[in-house]
Design a protein around this motif. Structure first.
Motif, short mmCIF file in Angstrom:
data_model
loop_
_atom_site.label_atom_id
_atom_site.label_comp_id
_atom_site.label_asym_id
_atom_site.label_seq_id
_atom_site.Cartn_x
_atom_site.Cartn_y
_atom_site.Cartn_z
N ASN A 1 0.76 -1.64 -0.39
CA ASN A 1 0.30 -0.10 0.05
C ASN A 1 1.07 0.80 0.31
O ASN A 1 0.16 2.14 1.09
CB ASN A 1 -0.96 0.17 1.43
N GLN B 1 1.01 13.49 9.21
CA GLN B 1 0.27 12.38 8.45
C GLN B 1 0.77 11.47 8.12
O GLN B 1 0.72 9.95 8.04
CB GLN B 1 -0.59 13.05 7.79
N ASP C 1 2.31 9.30 10.56
CA ASP C 1 1.34 8.03 10.93
C ASP C 1 1.73 7.04 9.33
O ASP C 1 1.33 5.88 9.74
CB ASP C 1 -0.17 8.81 11.09
N GLN C 2 1.63 7.42 8.04
CA GLN C 2 1.39 6.52 7.75
C GLN C 2 2.45 5.82 7.59
O GLN C 2 2.69 4.62 7.05
CB GLN C 2 0.84 7.56 6.07
N ASP D 1 2.14 3.03 9.46
CA ASP D 1 1.59 2.12 9.16
C ASP D 1 1.67 0.76 8.09
O ASP D 1 1.83 -0.27 8.42
CB ASP D 1 -0.07 2.66 8.83
N ILE D 2 2.88 2.14 7.45
CA ILE D 2 3.00 0.75 6.87
C ILE D 2 4.78 -0.06 7.26
O ILE D 2 4.59 -1.31 6.70
CB ILE D 2 4.63 2.07 5.48
N ARG E 1 3.32 -1.74 10.27
CA ARG E 1 3.11 -2.64 11.26
C ARG E 1 2.76 -3.37 9.82
O ARG E 1 2.58 -4.47 9.89
CB ARG E 1 1.52 -1.71 10.92
N ASP E 2 2.27 -3.32 8.32
CA ASP E 2 2.04 -3.82 7.13
C ASP E 2 3.15 -4.58 6.82
O ASP E 2 3.05 -6.37 7.05
CB ASP E 2 2.21 -3.01 6.07
N ARG F 1 3.61 -7.69 9.40
CA ARG F 1 2.50 -7.90 9.15
C ARG F 1 2.96 -9.57 8.45
O ARG F 1 2.78 -10.49 8.03
CB ARG F 1 1.28 -7.53 8.40
N GLU G 1 6.70 8.10 18.85
CA GLU G 1 6.68 6.92 17.38
C GLU G 1 6.77 5.69 18.59
O GLU G 1 6.32 4.92 17.66
CB GLU G 1 7.78 7.48 16.99
N VAL H 1 4.23 2.73 18.13
CA VAL H 1 4.74 1.27 16.96
C VAL H 1 5.38 0.41 17.71
O VAL H 1 5.28 -1.33 16.94
CB VAL H 1 5.46 1.95 15.44
#
Ligand SMILES: Nc1ncnc2c1ncn2[C@@H]1O[C@H](COP(=O)(O)OP(=O)(O)O)[C@@H](O)[C@H]1O
Ligand SMILES: [Mg+2]
Length: 498
Positions: free
Chosen positions: A127, A172, A175-176, A179-180, A182-183, A186, A200, A204
């Motif tokens: 993403n 922002q 934050d994104q 998220d990356i 975390r991806d 995963r 931060e 995370v």
């Protein structure tokens, strides 16, 4: 299972130990934060892990394998990838070209179609929102960073090191990026995330190692620790984080910028009033005209359009020295070029900018008695820690250099204080102290313009905030009317970000 096991790592630069007997252990598949203040030794340790520096002592295992002769090539073979603080992209090339450069599949160059497809798939999979065929030149910093990450993934990296990746991002974008992470986690990747930002870390990471003064002083599961405890570990003592900004009284306008053009190619000009007793903060991603604004205000750069008025007098065409004499206390963004003489004793540094000040000069000669006394008093009052005033200014720590500059400038007692990137590279303790000095100046009724890339500082100190984007003010409001989110959108150039 451990992805990375570094034991007893020591690294000298000359006689200075940047890393001393550091243990650093990272579990496979976790997000591990390497936390520490500026100069703690984080980058050095990661450069050792990545094979760019050779440790003087210590042991290194990657995925359980003992690494004897380490090199960048070896690191790559072991599945390590690193995103450095400064990007290494070629602007003129496309995303996919940047990703495959130096890693062309097959002997006969790149099969373009395959490469484009693979790069696009990778980006989609995580993403990243990149188009493989876009030119890198047109991308935002946040997007360029993703290209760097993509490079490591394309090379099959399993352990990815990112050195202070959020330092250059808007809230922002940061934050994104988390998220990356975390991806990626995963999907089984191991992430080593270097930062000095505690929120931060808390948001995370699974575990955290804190470096201080070249040593690893603390290691824990992130869920077992609070932000405050982390701060204390980072600094090595109890950190006082309370700061009081009581509502102030806005006085007369001291400085006015009237339709001043700060970037040649900006869509417009900027207008701004700074009143006595208030701090106006300039927020924005660096490189949006902050430096030009500073230089135009000080007269280092010509003001080509618009006018600058200080205490009722149009100073637009005045040279720097005359403006200083009119009354500006100036804390420049480039400390070493504009604020201090690193090779000279502290004493001479207290004279800097005061050569024409009648208090310092008697019958054309410098009044050394006065200078000595002023320097000694300022150093005591502002807690500038040095051996004595003969010590070279450049050998002081960053925090003490900045306190020296601030004390010199503040003692000028000017009505207008221009403060640029005042806390860059400083530790939490020094930052807190400098915040207090600035708030004290506000109480004394000074008009203060604060240009800072640190949004936290802007929010803690400013009465009003102007958001700078591509040389224009996107919005100007009272502090309370903004949120981190609304400012973040404006910093990215989105109007109406409320
Ligand atoms: N190549 C070098 N030569 C000399 N000193 C260095 C070098 N690299 C880093 N240092 C010093 O080592 C210390 C740790 O630096 P660094 O690892 O970059 O810290 P961090 O990344 O935590 O901010 C600093 O005092 C820095 O000045
Ligand atoms: Mg570093």
């Amino acid at each position: 299972m451990l992805a990375v096991e570094m034991r007893n790592i020591t690294k000298y630069f000359g006689s200075f130990a940047a890393n001393s007997q550091i243990d650093f252990l990272v579990e496979k598949g976790e997000i591990h934060c390497l936390l520490g203040e500026n100069g703690a030794g984080k980058t050095t340790l990661m450069n050792i892990l990545f094979g760019l520096y050779k440790a003087d002592e210590g042991l290194l295992k990657i995925d359980g394998e003992n690494i004897e002769k380490h090199s960048a090539r070896k690191a790559f073979q072991c599945g390590l990838g690193m995103v450095h603080q400064h990007f290494m992209l070629v602007d003129a090339l496309t995303v996919w070209e940047n990703v495959v450069v130096g890693n062309e599949p097959g002997k006969f160059g790149v099969d373009r179609k395959t490469a484009v497809r693979q790069v696009q798939q990778l980006s989609d999979n995580y993403n990243f929102g990149l188009s493989a065929e876009d030119k890198v030149a047109g991308l935002s910093i946040g997007m360029k960073q993703r290209v760097e990450i993509l490079k490591t993934l394309y090379r099959g990296a399993e352990i990815i090191i990112l050195d202070e990746p959020t330092a250059v991002l808007t809230p922002q974008e940061a934050d994104q990026l988390l998220d990356i992470f975390r991806d990626m986690k995963r999907q089984g990747k191991t992430i080593i995330f270097i930062t000095h930002k505690l929120n931060e870390t808390k948001a995370v990471s699974d575990s955290v190692t804190v470096l201080r003064g070249g040593r690893s002083v603390y290691h824990t599961a992130t869920e077992d620790v609070t932000v405050k405890q982390l701060a204390n570990q980072m600094v090595g003592r109890e950190v006082d984080d309370k700061l009081e900004r009581v509502p102030g009284k806005e006085g007369d306008v001291i400085v006015s910028l009237n339709k001043v053009r700060i970037l040649d190619n900006a869509g417009g000009t900027i207008s701004l009033d700074i009143h006595a007793g208030e701090i106006v903060g300039i927020a924005g991603v660096e490189g949006n005209g902050q430096m030009q604004l500073e230089e135009i205000l000080m007269g280092f750069q010509r003001c080509k359009e618009g006018s600058i008025v200080i205490k009722g007098e149009d100073v637009t065409k005045w040279p720097t020295r005359k403006r200083l004499q009119k009354g500006i206390s100036y804390i420049p963004s480039s400390r070493h070029e504009r604020a201090i003489l690193p090779g000279f004793p502290i004493l001479d540094n207290y004279l800097l900018g005061n050569q024409y000040n009648e208090k310092f000069v008697k019958r054309g000669l410098i009044d050394y008695t006065f200078l000595n006394r002023t320097a000694a008093e300022s150093m005591k009052k502002y807690d500038v820690r040095a051996v004595d005033e003969k010590q070279a200014a450049g050998s002081l720590s960053g925090g003490n250099q900045q306190k020296m500059v601030l004390s010199r400038e503040v003692e000028k007692n000017s009505d207008f204080v221009l403060v640029c990137q005042p806390v860059r590279g400083l530790d939490i303790g020094a930052i807190h102290y400098i915040h207090e000095i600035l708030l004290d100046l506000r109480r004394q009724g000074k008009a203060i313009l604060l240009i800072s890339a640190e949004l936290t500082d802007i929010f803690q100190l400013s009465d009003k905030i102007a958001v700078l984007y591509k040389g224009e003010i996107m919005d100007l409001r009272r502090n309370e009317e903004f949120t981190r989110e609304s400012i973040g959108l404006l910093m990215a150039g989105q109007k109406g970000g409320k």
